[in-house]
Design a protein around this motif. Structure first.
Motif, PDB file in Angstrom:
ATOM      1  N   LEU A  24      -3.459  15.767  -8.511  1.00 46.58           N
ATOM      2  CA  LEU A  24      -2.086  15.404  -8.885  1.00 46.58           C
ATOM      3  C   LEU A  24      -1.254  15.290  -7.618  1.00 46.58           C
ATOM      4  N   THR A  25      -0.547  14.174  -7.499  1.00 45.73           N
ATOM      5  CA  THR A  25       0.252  13.954  -6.302  1.00 45.73           C
ATOM      6  C   THR A  25       1.596  13.343  -6.670  1.00 45.73           C
ATOM      7  N   ASP A  26       2.330  12.841  -5.671  1.00 43.19           N
ATOM      8  CA  ASP A  26       3.673  12.330  -5.929  1.00 43.19           C
ATOM      9  C   ASP A  26       3.698  10.814  -6.133  1.00 43.19           C
ATOM     10  N   LEU A  58      -3.762   5.642  -6.480  1.00 42.77           N
ATOM     11  CA  LEU A  58      -4.053   4.919  -5.236  1.00 42.77           C
ATOM     12  C   LEU A  58      -3.579   3.480  -5.398  1.00 42.77           C
ATOM     13  N   PHE A  59      -2.762   3.046  -4.444  1.00 42.20           N
ATOM     14  CA  PHE A  59      -2.270   1.664  -4.460  1.00 42.20           C
ATOM     15  C   PHE A  59      -3.016   0.853  -3.403  1.00 42.20           C
ATOM     16  N   ASP A  60      -2.869  -0.463  -3.467  1.00 43.28           N
ATOM     17  CA  ASP A  60      -3.584  -1.275  -2.479  1.00 43.28           C
ATOM     18  C   ASP A  60      -2.867  -1.272  -1.116  1.00 43.28           C
ATOM     19  N   ALA A  61      -1.746  -0.561  -1.016  1.00 38.55           N
ATOM     20  CA  ALA A  61      -1.059  -0.286   0.251  1.00 38.55           C
ATOM     21  C   ALA A  61      -0.162   0.922  -0.018  1.00 38.55           C
ATOM     22  N   ASP A  62       0.273   1.622   1.033  1.00 45.09           N
ATOM     23  CA  ASP A  62       1.116   2.804   0.817  1.00 45.09           C
ATOM     24  C   ASP A  62       2.430   2.388   0.152  1.00 45.09           C
ATOM     25  N   PRO A  63       2.679   2.838  -1.094  1.00 45.99           N
ATOM     26  CA  PRO A  63       3.891   2.393  -1.790  1.00 45.99           C
ATOM     27  C   PRO A  63       5.188   2.874  -1.149  1.00 45.99           C
ATOM     28  N   ARG A  64       5.094   3.889  -0.288  1.00 47.43           N
ATOM     29  CA  ARG A  64       6.331   4.347   0.388  1.00 47.43           C
ATOM     30  C   ARG A  64       6.927   3.243   1.249  1.00 47.43           C
ATOM     31  N   GLY A  65       6.051   2.430   1.839  1.00 46.29           N
ATOM     32  CA  GLY A  65       6.574   1.372   2.711  1.00 46.29           C
ATOM     33  C   GLY A  65       6.395  -0.010   2.125  1.00 46.29           C
ATOM     34  N   ALA A  85      -9.824   1.597   3.487  1.00 46.57           N
ATOM     35  CA  ALA A  85      -8.982   0.674   4.243  1.00 46.57           C
ATOM     36  C   ALA A  85      -7.553   0.634   3.703  1.00 46.57           C
ATOM     37  N   VAL A  86      -7.353   0.903   2.406  1.00 46.56           N
ATOM     38  CA  VAL A  86      -5.998   0.817   1.854  1.00 46.56           C
ATOM     39  C   VAL A  86      -5.290   2.175   1.840  1.00 46.56           C
ATOM     40  N   ALA A  87      -6.057   3.246   2.073  1.00 48.78           N
ATOM     41  CA  ALA A  87      -5.474   4.586   1.946  1.00 48.78           C
ATOM     42  C   ALA A  87      -4.872   5.040   3.268  1.00 48.78           C
ATOM     43  N   GLY A  88      -3.587   5.336   3.220  1.00 51.41           N
ATOM     44  CA  GLY A  88      -2.902   5.776   4.436  1.00 51.41           C
ATOM     45  C   GLY A  88      -2.703   7.283   4.473  1.00 51.41           C
ATOM     46  N   GLY A  89      -1.940   7.730   5.466  1.00 49.57           N
ATOM     47  CA  GLY A  89      -1.690   9.161   5.665  1.00 49.57           C
ATOM     48  C   GLY A  89      -0.639   9.689   4.701  1.00 49.57           C
ATOM     49  N   GLY A 144      -2.670  15.227   3.976  1.00 54.78           N
ATOM     50  CA  GLY A 144      -3.744  14.257   4.114  1.00 54.78           C
ATOM     51  C   GLY A 144      -3.410  12.852   3.674  1.00 54.78           C
ATOM     52  N   GLY A 145      -2.444  12.693   2.764  1.00 51.40           N
ATOM     53  CA  GLY A 145      -2.162  11.377   2.212  1.00 51.40           C
ATOM     54  C   GLY A 145      -3.309  10.925   1.330  1.00 51.40           C
ATOM     55  N   MET A 146      -3.433   9.588   1.154  1.00 52.39           N
ATOM     56  CA  MET A 146      -4.502   9.074   0.288  1.00 52.39           C
ATOM     57  C   MET A 146      -5.843   9.088   0.992  1.00 52.39           C
ATOM     58  N   THR A 185      -7.362  11.380   2.652  1.00 50.49           N
ATOM     59  CA  THR A 185      -8.170  12.558   2.338  1.00 50.49           C
ATOM     60  C   THR A 185      -8.530  12.604   0.845  1.00 50.49           C
ATOM     61  N   LYS A 186      -7.734  11.934   0.019  1.00 47.37           N
ATOM     62  CA  LYS A 186      -8.059  11.921  -1.419  1.00 47.37           C
ATOM     63  C   LYS A 186      -9.282  11.033  -1.672  1.00 47.37           C
ATOM     64  N   ILE A 187      -9.368   9.955  -0.918  1.00 44.90           N
ATOM     65  CA  ILE A 187     -10.533   9.069  -1.057  1.00 44.90           C
ATOM     66  C   ILE A 187     -11.781   9.776  -0.533  1.00 44.90           C
TER      67      ILE A 187
HETATM   68  N1  LIG Z   1      -2.690   3.404  -0.608  1.00 44.69           N
HETATM   69  C1  LIG Z   1      -1.879   4.404  -0.938  1.00 44.69           C
HETATM   70  N2  LIG Z   1      -1.541   4.604  -2.240  1.00 44.69           N
HETATM   71  C2  LIG Z   1      -0.729   5.632  -2.604  1.00 44.69           C
HETATM   72  N3  LIG Z   1      -0.185   6.510  -1.734  1.00 44.69           N
HETATM   73  C3  LIG Z   1      -0.475   6.357  -0.420  1.00 44.69           C
HETATM   74  C4  LIG Z   1      -1.344   5.314   0.039  1.00 44.69           C
HETATM   75  N4  LIG Z   1      -1.491   5.442   1.372  1.00 44.69           N
HETATM   76  C5  LIG Z   1      -0.757   6.487   1.751  1.00 44.69           C
HETATM   77  N5  LIG Z   1      -0.140   7.069   0.687  1.00 44.69           N
HETATM   78  C6  LIG Z   1       0.748   8.212   0.775  1.00 44.69           C
HETATM   79  O1  LIG Z   1       0.078   9.404   0.347  1.00 44.69           O
HETATM   80  C7  LIG Z   1       1.086  10.312  -0.107  1.00 44.69           C
HETATM   81  C8  LIG Z   1       0.458  11.400  -0.942  1.00 44.69           C
HETATM   82  O2  LIG Z   1      -0.300  12.257  -0.100  1.00 44.69           O
HETATM   83  P1  LIG Z   1       0.286  13.634   0.483  1.00 44.69           P
HETATM   84  O3  LIG Z   1       1.631  13.377   1.082  1.00 44.69           O
HETATM   85  O4  LIG Z   1      -0.773  14.239   1.327  1.00 44.69           O
HETATM   86  O5  LIG Z   1       0.533  14.442  -0.846  1.00 44.69           O
HETATM   87  P2  LIG Z   1      -0.130  15.719  -1.509  1.00 44.69           P
HETATM   88  O6  LIG Z   1       0.649  16.867  -0.985  1.00 44.69           O
HETATM   89  O7  LIG Z   1       0.046  15.471  -2.959  1.00 44.69           O
HETATM   90  O8  LIG Z   1      -1.580  15.777  -1.098  1.00 44.69           O
HETATM   91  C9  LIG Z   1       2.012   9.413  -0.876  1.00 44.69           C
HETATM   92  O9  LIG Z   1       3.313   9.962  -0.967  1.00 44.69           O
HETATM   93  C10 LIG Z   1       1.981   8.108  -0.098  1.00 44.69           C
HETATM   94  O10 LIG Z   1       3.090   7.925   0.761  1.00 44.69           O
END
Ligand SMILES: Nc1ncnc2c1ncn2[C@@H]1O[C@H](COP(=O)(O)OP(=O)(O)O)[C@@H](O)[C@H]1O
Ligand SMILES: N[C@@H](CCC(=O)OP(=O)(O)O)C(=O)O
Length: 379
Positions: free
Chosen positions: A180-182, A186-193, A212-216, A223-225, A227-229
Motif C-alpha cells: 500500500l502506497t500513496d 505503478l504508472f508508466d511514468a512517475d505521476p508526481r511529475g 524502466a518506468v519505475a522511479g525513486g 524506495g519509490g516504485m 524498490t516495489k518492482i
Molecule cells: N512509475 C511510477 N508510478 C507510480 N509512482 C512512482 C513511479 N515512479 C516513481 N514513483 C514514486 O514512488 C512514490 C511511492 O514510493 P515511496 O515514496 O517510496 O512510498 P512508500 O513510503 O509508500 O514506499 C510515489 O509517490 C511516486 O512519486
C-alpha cells in the motif's frame, strides 16, 4: 506490460490464504503530518475482517522514522545515522502503540518484530525468524514487522521496507504481497511529475520493461516504485503475487482480496524455487565477483550444474570461503550468485584449472567445485 483488457490473475487474490501487507511511510504519516491514526484504524479494520475469514495477515509497517521526526518536532529527515536511529526509536513506540490499540478493538493481539538484514542473511537466524513468525501466525497473532532502524547501519540495512516485505513473503511462503502506497499503483511514468501518466493494471513480476518506468520515492518514502518492482520480482520467487495499490482507496484490502481490479497486480510466472535457493536469492550483500566463460554460463543456465574453477576467467573482491559472490558473464551481465568454497586468493590460483589439479596447486582440496549447485542460484 499488459493493457487493461488482459485480465491476469485477479482471481488469484481471492484464494490467498496468507498475505503480507506492507504500508509505506508516505501513506502512514499522511505526507509527514504524524501517524495518520484514522487511516491506520481503517486498514486494521480491513485486516481484522480478512482475519475473521481465515486469511492470515502479516503486516510490514514503515513509518518509525517519519513518526519519530514529527514527535521530535523535526521538519526535515535528518541525514546523520544517529539522528535517524533516534527518530526511529521514538517513532517505533508510537507505531506499536497505535497498531496494538486498533487491533485490540477487534480482540486481536499484535507482536512487534524488528528485523535486520543480518537476521535474514545468516541461515541460522533466518530459520529462527521463520519459526518465530510461523508460531505467531499459528497463534492467530498479527505480526507487525519493521526494520530495526535503531541498530542498523548502512552495511546491514534493507533500506526500504518493500524489500523487507518481499523477503517476509518468501520466508512465510505467502500467497500475496500487498504494497500500500500513496499512488494508485505503478504508472508508466512517475505521476508526481507526469499528470498524463497511465496506470499499469497488470503485468509479469519479472518483466524487465517495468524497471524502466519505475522511479525513486518521495521525501518520506525511501524506495519509490523501483524498490516495489524489485520486491515483486523477489516475492515471485516463492510464487507470491504482488499488488501495489493506494492505501487511500476505501476498503482497498478487502476489495483487492475480493478480486476487484484496483492498482497494479504483478504475477509470478516462473515455478516457485525451493526455500534454500530463495534464501540465497534474497541475499543482498555480495563480497566478490567471478567472471565466467561462455561454456560455464551455458551449463549453469541450462543444466543447473555446479560451478567449476575451469569455467572461471577472473576473480574480483576480497571474499572468504562461505561468502556470497556473484557470477557474471564476460560482458558483466549477472548470471548467478552463490556461496563460494574457496577464498579469493585460492580461487584466483585455481581459476581456469580442472578440479583434479586443485590439490596439487593449493596443497589441499576443500571441494571439487568452486560453488556447489545446492549453494548456487541462477538469476
Ligand atoms: N512509475 C511510477 N508510478 C507510480 N509512482 C512512482 C513511479 N515512479 C516513481 N514513483 C514514486 O514512488 C512514490 C511511492 O514510493 P515511496 O515514496 O517510496 O512510498 P512508500 O513510503 O509508500 O514506499 C510515489 O509517490 C511516486 O512519486
Ligand atoms: N524502517 C523505516 C522505513 C523505511 C521506509 O521508509 O520504507 P518505505 O516505506 O518502503 O519507503 C521506518 O520505519 O521509518
Amino acid at each position: 506490460m499488459e493493457s487493461n483488457e488482459q485480465v491476469a490473475g485477479r482471481e488469484a487474490l481471492t484464494g490467498a490464504r496468507r498475505v503480507v501487507v506492507k504500508i509505506g511511510s508516505a501513506l502512514l504519516t499522511n505526507d509527514g503530518r504524524g501517524l495518520d491514526e484514522a487511516a491506520i484504524g481503517g486498514w486494521v479494520d480491513q485486516i481484522a475482517a480478512l482475519h475473521r475469514r481465515g486469511v492470515e495477515v502479516v503486516l510490514v509497517s514503515s513509518g518509525a522514522v517519519a513518526a519519530g521526526m514529527v514527535r521530535l518536532g523535526w521538519q526535515a529527515r535528518p541525514s546523520a545515522v544517529h539522528e535517524l536511529q533516534a527518530a526511529a526509536a521514538v517513532g517505533q513506540n508510537g507505531l506499536t502503540e497505535c497498531y496494538e490499540g486498533h487491533f485490540a478493538r477487534h480482540g486481536l493481539l499484535t507482536a512487534q518484530v524488528l528485523l535486520t538484514h543480518d537476521d535474514l542473511s545468516n541461515r541460522k537466524r533466518y530459520l529462527n525468524a521463520r519459526s518465530a513468525l510461523r508460531t505467531l501466525v499459528d497463534l492467530r497473532v498479527v505480526p507487525v514487522i519493521n526494520e530495526n532502524d535503531t541498530v542498523v547501519t548502512d552495511e546491514i540495512r534493507f533500506g526500504d521496507n518493500d524489500t523487507l516485505g518481499a523477503l517476509v513473503a518468501n520466508l512465510l511462503e505467502a500467497d500475496a504481497l500487498v504494497i500500500l502506497t500513496d499512488q494508485e499503483g505503478l504508472f508508466d511514468a512517475d505521476p508526481r511529475g507526469n499528470p498524463e501518466a497511465r496506470l499499469i493494471s497488470e503485468g509479469r513480476a519479472d518483466d524487465p520493461a517495468l524497471a524502466a518506468v519505475a522511479g525513486g520515492g518521495g521525501a518520506l518514502g525511501r524506495g519509490g516504485m523501483a524498490t516495489k518492482i524489485r520486491a515483486a520480482h523477489l516475492a515471485a520467487r516463492s510464487g507470491a503475487y504482488t499488488a501495489i495499490a493506494s492505501g487511500r482507496q476505501p476498503e482497498v484490502l478487502t476489495r483487492l482480496m475480493a478480486g476487484e481490479r484496483l492498482g497494479t497486480l504483478l504475477r509470478p510466472d516462473q515455478a516457485p524455487i525451493a526455500a534454500r535457493k530463495r534464501w540465497l536469492a534474497g541475499q543482498l550483500q555480495v563480497r566478490g565477483t567471478l567472471t565466467l566463460d561462455a561454456g560455464a554460463v551455458k551449463v549453469l543456465r541450462e543444466s543447473g550444474s555446479s560451478l567449476l574453477a575451469v569455467g572461471v576467467r577472473a576473480v574480483a573482491g576480497q571474499f572468504r570461503r562461505g561468502d556470497m559472490v556473484q557470477c557474471v558473464d564476460e560482458t558483466g551481465q549477472r548470471v548467478a550468485k552463490g556461496l563460494v568454497n574457496y577464498g579469493a586468493d585460492d580461487a584466483a590460483r585455481i581459476l581456469g584449472k580442472p578440479s583434479h589439479q586443485i590439490e596439487a596447486i593449493l596443497g589441499f582440496m576443500e571441494a571439487p567445485e568452486l560453488i556447489h549447485r545446492d549453494n548456487l542460484v541462477v538469476l
